[in-house]
Design an enzyme around this catalytic site. Structure first.
Site, PDB file in Angstrom:
ATOM      1  N   ASP A  27       0.829  -1.207   0.000  1.00 43.31           N
ATOM      2  CA  ASP A  27       0.000   0.000   0.000  1.00 43.31           C
ATOM      3  C   ASP A  27       0.868   1.264   0.000  1.00 43.31           C
ATOM      4  O   ASP A  27       2.003   1.243   0.473  1.00 43.31           O
ATOM      5  CB  ASP A  27      -0.861   0.068   1.265  1.00 43.31           C
ATOM      6  CG  ASP A  27      -1.815  -1.091   1.369  1.00 43.31           C
ATOM      7  OD1 ASP A  27      -2.190  -1.644   0.330  1.00 43.31           O
ATOM      8  OD2 ASP A  27      -2.166  -1.438   2.518  1.00 43.31           O
TER       9      ASP A  27
HETATM   10  N1  URA Z   1      -1.280  -5.924   3.965  1.00 40.99           N
HETATM   11  C1  URA Z   1      -1.711  -4.662   3.972  1.00 40.99           C
HETATM   12  O1  URA Z   1      -2.722  -4.356   4.597  1.00 40.99           O
HETATM   13  N2  URA Z   1      -1.033  -3.737   3.283  1.00 40.99           N
HETATM   14  C2  URA Z   1       0.091  -4.014   2.584  1.00 40.99           C
HETATM   15  O2  URA Z   1       0.673  -3.123   1.972  1.00 40.99           O
HETATM   16  C3  URA Z   1       0.540  -5.339   2.586  1.00 40.99           C
HETATM   17  C4  URA Z   1      -0.170  -6.279   3.286  1.00 40.99           C
END
Ligand code: URA
Length: 242
Positions: free
Chosen positions: A102
Site C-alpha cells: 500500500d
Molecule cells: N497488507 C496490507 O494491509 N497492506 C500491505 O501493503 C501489505 C499487506
C-alpha cells in the site's frame, strides 16, 4: 512463458494490437519458423524475429527495494505521486513491482522486468511467507490473537492461518506492536485482518519476503538480488505451485 504479442510489445517494437497484426500477417518468426497463431507462448530463450530483425531482449534484472511510505507500488501514477520505479531511474530495463505494498506501507518489495518470475511468485497457490510488523491501536488480547492465527472472515473470504507474535505494547494507551506472518497476498490484507478484530493498523512495514530480509537497507535503498537468491525464490515458488 509469455504470449508472443506481449513480448513483441514489451520490446518496444509495436503496440500489442500492432504486434498481433504482424503475427497474423506472417511477419514474425520464432526460432526461425513463421508463427501466425496469436497467443503462442514463448520464453526468454526463444529467438524472435519481426520482419527479419531479431528483437532485443532485455537482460532480466531482479532487485529488492525498501519501499518508503508515501510511494505508490506501480510503474507510474496518473496523480503524479512518487512511484516505486522512481528509485531505479538509472536502470534502463523496464522494471515493475512483484505484487504491491500500500501507499502507506513501507518495507521489502521485489522489482524485476521478468514477467515469468513475477507471475510465479504471485501465483495464488503460492505460499510464500511475508512477515509484517504492524503498529496497532485498539485492544488486542489473547482471544483476538487466536482469531487472527486461525483465520478471520473478510469480505473476500476467510484468511488462511497466520502466525502472530506480540512484540510489545501499552495496555493503557491500547497500542501494540505485532509481528504477523501471512502467505496470502490479498489487497490490504493485514490492515483488514486487524480491522476484523477491532484494531486499526497505524503503521505497517513488510520485514521479510520468504527468506529475504531488508538487512542494512534504509527506506528508499535498493539492492540487486544475487543469482542464488533468484534461483532460491524460483525453486520455492515452483515447489508450491506444482
Ligand atoms: N497488507 C496490507 O494491509 N497492506 C500491505 O501493503 C501489505 C499487506
Amino acid at each position: 512463458m509469455e504470449r508472443l504479442q506481449k513480448v513483441i510489445a514489451q520490446a518496444g517494437i509495436a503496440s500489442r494490437r500492432k504486434a498481433e497484426e504482424l503475427i497474423q500477417q506472417g511477419k514474425v518468426k520464432v526460432n526461425g519458423k513463421v508463427v501466425t497463431e496469436l497467443g503462442t507462448k514463448v520464453s526468454r530463450h526463444d529467438r524472435i524475429e519481426v520482419e527479419g530483425i531479431q528483437i532485443e531482449k532485455e537482460e532480466p534484472v531482479y532487485f529488492m527495494l525498501y519501499k518508503p511510505t508515501g510511494v505508490i507500488s506501480s510503474v507510474k501514477d496518473e496523480k503524479g505521486r512518487k512511484a516505486v520505479t522512481d528509485f531505479f531511474a538509472q536502470i534502463k530495463q523496464r522494471i515493475f513491482p512483484v505484487g504491491r505494498l500500500d501507499y502507506d506501507t513501507s518495507g521489502l518489495l521485489l522489482m524485476t522486468n521478468d514477467g515469468e518470475f513475477a507471475n510465479l511468485l504471485m501465483h495464488p497457490k503460492n505460499e510464500i511467507e511475508k512477515v509484517y510488523i504492524a503498529k496497532i491501536k485498539g485492544s488486542l488480547d489473547a482471544a483476538k490473537i487466536r482469531m487472527l492465527e486461525r483465520g478471520v472472515m473478510l469480505e473476500d473470504g476467510k484468511t488462511a492461518p497466520a502466525k502472530v507474535k506480540l512484540l510489545g505494547g501499552d495496555r493503557r494507551k491500547e497500542t501494540a506492536l505485532v509481528e504477523i506472518t501471512i502467505h496470502e497476498g490479498r489487497n490490504r490484507q493485514v490492515r483488514r485482518m486487524f480491522e476484523a478484530v477491532g484494531c486499526k493498523v497505524t503503521k505497517l512495514k513488510r520485514e521479510r519476503y520468504a527468506f529475504l530480509g531488508l538487512g542494512s537497507l534504509r527506506p528508499g535503498d535498493a539492492r540487486a538480488l544475487s543469482p542464488h537468491e533468484v534461483k532460491q525464490l524460483r525453486a520455492l515458488a515452483a515447489a508450491q505451485t506444482k
